[in-house]
Design a protein around this motif. Structure first.
Motif, PDB file in Angstrom:
ATOM      1  N   UNK A 132       0.826  -1.205   0.000  1.00 50.61           N
ATOM      2  CA  UNK A 132       0.000   0.000   0.000  1.00 50.61           C
ATOM      3  C   UNK A 132       0.859   1.253   0.000  1.00 50.61           C
ATOM      4  N   UNK A 133       1.911   1.248   0.805  1.00 47.85           N
ATOM      5  CA  UNK A 133       2.799   2.409   0.891  1.00 47.85           C
ATOM      6  C   UNK A 133       3.509   2.660  -0.433  1.00 47.85           C
ATOM      7  N   UNK A 134       4.070   1.607  -1.015  1.00 48.31           N
ATOM      8  CA  UNK A 134       4.833   1.742  -2.257  1.00 48.31           C
ATOM      9  C   UNK A 134       3.916   2.125  -3.420  1.00 48.31           C
ATOM     10  N   UNK A 135       2.759   1.500  -3.503  1.00 51.02           N
ATOM     11  CA  UNK A 135       1.873   1.778  -4.642  1.00 51.02           C
ATOM     12  C   UNK A 135       1.253   3.174  -4.556  1.00 51.02           C
ATOM     13  N   UNK A 136       1.050   3.671  -3.367  1.00 48.81           N
ATOM     14  CA  UNK A 136       0.597   5.061  -3.247  1.00 48.81           C
ATOM     15  C   UNK A 136       1.663   6.009  -3.791  1.00 48.81           C
ATOM     16  N   UNK A 137       2.931   5.716  -3.513  1.00 46.72           N
ATOM     17  CA  UNK A 137       4.016   6.547  -4.033  1.00 46.72           C
ATOM     18  C   UNK A 137       4.083   6.458  -5.550  1.00 46.72           C
ATOM     19  N   UNK A 138       3.906   5.272  -6.093  1.00 46.34           N
ATOM     20  CA  UNK A 138       3.922   5.092  -7.545  1.00 46.34           C
ATOM     21  C   UNK A 138       2.817   5.924  -8.193  1.00 46.34           C
ATOM     22  N   UNK A 139       1.634   5.878  -7.618  1.00 48.78           N
ATOM     23  CA  UNK A 139       0.500   6.642  -8.142  1.00 48.78           C
ATOM     24  C   UNK A 139       0.796   8.141  -8.107  1.00 48.78           C
ATOM     25  N   UNK A 193      -4.414  13.142 -13.763  1.00 54.11           N
ATOM     26  CA  UNK A 193      -3.550  13.779 -12.778  1.00 54.11           C
ATOM     27  C   UNK A 193      -4.216  13.964 -11.431  1.00 54.11           C
ATOM     28  N   UNK A 194      -5.265  13.194 -11.158  1.00 54.42           N
ATOM     29  CA  UNK A 194      -6.015  13.321  -9.915  1.00 54.42           C
ATOM     30  C   UNK A 194      -5.389  12.419  -8.853  1.00 54.42           C
ATOM     31  N   UNK A 195      -4.397  12.947  -8.152  1.00 55.67           N
ATOM     32  CA  UNK A 195      -3.626  12.151  -7.203  1.00 55.67           C
ATOM     33  C   UNK A 195      -4.484  11.586  -6.087  1.00 55.67           C
ATOM     34  N   UNK A 196      -5.365  12.423  -5.527  1.00 54.10           N
ATOM     35  CA  UNK A 196      -6.184  11.965  -4.411  1.00 54.10           C
ATOM     36  C   UNK A 196      -7.098  10.816  -4.823  1.00 54.10           C
TER      37      UNK A 196
END
Length: 225
Positions: A86-93, A188-191
């Motif tokens: 979860x942590x890594x994939x949030x950063x990727x996104x 580009x909608x990060x949230x």
């Protein structure tokens, strides 16, 4: 023994990995070099190369003077792997939302189309490979070697954990949720992309029964057929 030059180390790795992911090889089973060499009609040296690669990916444990065994993940490790994912994939996104190109967006959409086709045809092997491949492609597109290699390891471990603990016979890390993530990233909608990814991984983890290890097959020849 006459070695089949057509059976590469990579192909041996793929066959063993898929047998684990398709729930035909159980964690803890011994991968005997001689038996594997006979099954694949290759030298023991080539089998050792394949087992070394599987150990690197966290799918096999090699114990000196005892041999190689399919890795047996604990419940705590399963939880840890998904927490890190979860942590890594949030950063990727986050990275992708800031700079993804139209060409890379197309690559992701094309990949999801392949997932839909595999699901429609109920092609289990392709479904497994493409599902994990989507997340690995996201990491690749960031251009970060660190994120890519980290995700490669996490996906390999997640696949083993999912094979051991999931409480359904089907894989539901599927194209519908993937395409929504792609749409959010392309805007580009990060949230929204982060929220969708979090929900997606929670969905995958929710299908795991982290209470017991399934008793899968000990029979190497049957599992690798």
């Amino acid at each position: 023994m006459s070695e089949q030059t057509g059976v590469s180390t990579h192909q041996i790795v793929e066959r063993i990995w898929l047998s684990i992911a398709e729930r035909r090889l159980r964690p803890g089973v011994q991968l005997k070099e001689g038996q594997l060499a006979s099954i694949f009609s290759v030298s023991r040296a080539r089998i050792r190369q394949a087992l070394t690669l599987l150990e690197r990916d966290g799918l096999v444990t090699i114990i000196p003077n005892r041999g190689a065994f399919v890795y047996k993940p604990t419940v705590d490790e399963a939880k840890d792997v998904f927490f890190i994912r979860r942590t890594v994939e949030h950063r990727i996104v986050e990275r992708l939302c800031s700079h993804i190109s139209k060409a890379d967006t197309k690559r992701l959409r094309d990949h999801v189309a392949l997932e839909r086709e595999a699901n429609a045809k109920d092609q289990t092997t392709d479904i497994i490979k493409l599902s994990g491949g989507f997340h690995l492609l996201l990491a690749e597109i960031t251009g970060s070697d660190f994120l890519f290699t980290t995700m490669r390891d996490l996906i390999a471990r997640s696949s083993l954990i999912t094979a051991v603990y999931r409480n359904t016979s089907r894989f539901n890390c599927g194209p519908d949720e993937h395409i929504e993530i792609v749409k959010a990233i392309s805007k580009g909608d990060t949230r929204k992309a982060s929220d969708l990814m979090g929900h997606h991984l929670e969905h995958v983890e929710s299908e795991l029964d982290l209470t017991e290890i399934r008793d899968l097959s000990h029979d190497l020849k049957a599992a690798l057929s």
